[in-house]
Write an enzyme that holds these catalytic residues in place. Structure first.
Site, mmCIF file in Angstrom:
data_model
loop_
_atom_site.group_PDB
_atom_site.id
_atom_site.type_symbol
_atom_site.label_atom_id
_atom_site.label_comp_id
_atom_site.label_asym_id
_atom_site.label_seq_id
_atom_site.Cartn_x
_atom_site.Cartn_y
_atom_site.Cartn_z
ATOM 1 N N CYS A 275 16.196 42.231 17.663
ATOM 2 C CA CYS A 275 16.777 42.247 19.011
ATOM 3 C C CYS A 275 16.311 43.560 19.637
ATOM 4 C CB CYS A 275 18.292 42.111 18.962
ATOM 5 S SG CYS A 275 19.114 43.250 17.835
ATOM 6 N N LYS A 276 17.095 44.153 20.505
ATOM 7 C CA LYS A 276 16.640 45.407 21.133
ATOM 8 C C LYS A 276 16.563 46.536 20.102
ATOM 9 C CE LYS A 276 15.671 48.123 24.651
ATOM 10 N NZ LYS A 276 16.724 48.475 25.643
#
Length: 542
Positions: A275-276
């Site tokens: 994800c981020k």
């Protein structure tokens, strides 16, 4: 033994050999005890308010330092006190390290390592997440201990084969910021590209490692910060399963992810998820698969992932994992990888209910059988596929006229026949047996060119015999006829009319005496009609 200057009890793990203590000042060795601390050597790198547990790299370094200290000459014959400051957080980190060491390297059972630290005063502080909100979910040393024990039992951790240099290199942000969670999964932060086609050093490190270590699938959970073609052109499949930061995926999403992961694992490949930051959303999906595969509880799963990659699973995601960990474990027994590809996961196969899968297979087989039956019973299939069509020959009128005077149109088959003779009947019936039980009539017609060998050689219209079929032939309409009837049981010869010219029916009558001469008792004689065919007459007198 010396008592501590603070009110923290000295905890014995191995009598006269290993102890756990806490002091706010540096301790000097005595005749009975040697003191050893790692608090400054193994610091925790916090995200926000989190403080531990220390990761597996710290655990490896702790084991190396402890073994070295135990083997020093200055500690021989003494008890070794491993101590920290009296802070509840530092005490918790050190106690957790020592317990994990006893599990992984000394092969202690969980209850053996937990018993010494049970209900100690002051209590050891529980660990919190790396989020910025208030900590409303905690994991304890007990959760970490059981996580390490289960991972060891499942073959997920082996410190003897652990590569510390590789671990510490790739966990750095400038070297890719990724960790190998298990033999099947890698968790990493999202790579970033400032322009298309340009690769910075962290992204280049990620690509090189993935290619060398058989990563076959990359799952992106956040918005696009790089070009997915950087993976696909290196033969690494890439799919997007994006959902909002800080939120939790739906169970349908998890089923798709686990199914896709199983497809890659079954082919011997690895899955990289990001994800981020590679912590929250990434921890949800990888954690769900760890629970599905290895049977972790939610707390054990969170503890294990944080030992490998600190900070994983944040805020409400912890509660989500706890609420659904029973579902994930039950899926191992109630769900199966589907046989229908899903476009959302790159035409890989999601999980589906085992009962639905079986029902769908039964329905497909039923439809297949029904379709096959329809094909077999359709008229088109009977005439054009199964049976060869019959081709009927056309016969001209002239040829048919010649055939009528030579042989019967229909064959009587393979007859079994005998005579019924009666003293009171002037005519004799000949019944010819046929396999199809249809009555066949053959017309025996007299011929001027042949004579019967039994009867006197006088030209009589009643002696002329040939075989012809029933038809309306104008040439032979004035001649005598003899009819043979065929059934399944007997053959009967019956004369229907008088000699030619004496009766309008033109049926040959045979006298009783003459019939007896032609068919003698105990003898089989043959009457030949040379112009058209052969009729074999046999039987016994009754």
């Amino acid at each position: 033994m010396h008592s501590s200057s603070v009110h923290v009890p000295l905890i014995e793990f191995l009598k006269n050999r290993i102890y756990l203590g806490a002091y706010d000042h540096h301790k000097r060795d005595t005749e009975d005890l040697a003191y050893f601390t790692v608090e400054d050597a193994l610091p925790y790198n916090a995200f926000y308010m989190d403080f531990g547990p220390l990761n597996i790299g710290h655990l490896y370094r702790f084991a190396v330092l402890l073994h070295k200290k135990l083997n020093e000459d200055s500690t021989q014959g003494k008890g070794l006190v491993i101590y920290s400051s009296t802070s509840p957080k530092e005490r918790a980190n050190l106690a957790c390290l020592l317990c994990c060491y006893m599990i992984l390297l000394q092969n202690w059972a969980p209850h053996q390592v937990l018993q010494p630290i049970a209900q100690i005063t002051p209590p050891l502080q529980a660990f919190r997440d790396a989020g910025y909100s208030s900590a409303d979910y905690e994991i304890t040393i007990q959760d970490v201990v059981y996580a390490m024990w289960r991972a060891k039992e499942r073959g997920m951790i082996d410190l003897a084969k652990f590569d510390l240099d590789e671990y510490e290199q790739y966990e750095r942000v400038d070297q890719g910021d990724f960790n190998v969670i298990s033999k099947d999964f890698i968790a990493f932060a999202s790579p970033q590209q400032s322009k298309r086609g340009g690769l910075n050093e962290p992204f280049q490190k990620v690509l090189e490692y993935f290619v060398e270590n058989n990563v076959q699938l990359v799952v992106r959970l956040n918005s696009h910060l790089y070009d997915a073609k950087e993976f696909t052109k290196r033969n690494i499949k890439h799919i997007d399963m994006i959902f909002d930061d800080g939120t939790c995926p739906t169970l349908e999403y998890v089923q798709k992810f686990i199914g896709a992961a199983e497809c890659i694992i079954n082919k011997g490949g690895k899955i990289a998820v990001h994800c981020k930051a590679g912590l929250g959303r990434t921890g949800c999906l990888i954690g769900a698969h760890l629970i599905y595969t290895h049977g972790f509880t939610a707390n054990e799963c969170i503890a294990y992932m944080r030992m490998i990659r600190p900070g994983m699973v944040v805020g409400p995601q912890q509660h989500w994992l706890y609420l659904h960990h029973d579902d994930f474990r039950s899926w191992r027994h109630t769900m199966i990888v589907d046989n229908r590809p899903d476009p959302l996961i790159g035409n890989l196969f999601p999980l589906c209910s085992y009962e639905d899968y079986k029902q769908r297979l039964k329905e497909a087989k039923r439809k297949e059988r029904l379709q096959l039956q329809q094909q077999l019973t359709s008229p088109l299939a009977d005439s054009s596929v199964i049976n060869t069509p019959i081709r009927r020959r056309k016969v001209s009128g002239a040829l048919a006229s010649k055939i009528q005077t030579v042989v019967p149109i229909e064959s009587p088959g393979q007859p079994r026949k005998y005579f019924e003779d009666s003293e009171d009947i002037d005519e004799v019936e000949m019944v010819n047996n046929s396999d199809d039980e249809n009555t066949m009539q053959d017309i025996i017609q007299s011929s001027p060119a042949r004579y019967d060998s039994v009867t006197p050689k006088t030209k009589d219209n009643s002696d002329w015999r040939v075989l012809r079929s029933i038809s309306t032939n104008n040439v032979s309409s004035q001649q005598s006829i003899h009819i043979i009837k065929t059934t399944t049981t007997k053959t009967v010869n019956e004369t229907l009319s008088s000699p030619p010219g004496t009766s309008p029916t033109n049926v040959l009558r045979v006298s009783k005496a003459r019939s007896k001469n032609r068919i003698a008792s105990g003898n089989s004689q043959t009457s030949r009609a040379h112009s058209g065919g052969v009729r074999k007459l046999s039987g016994k007198k009754h």
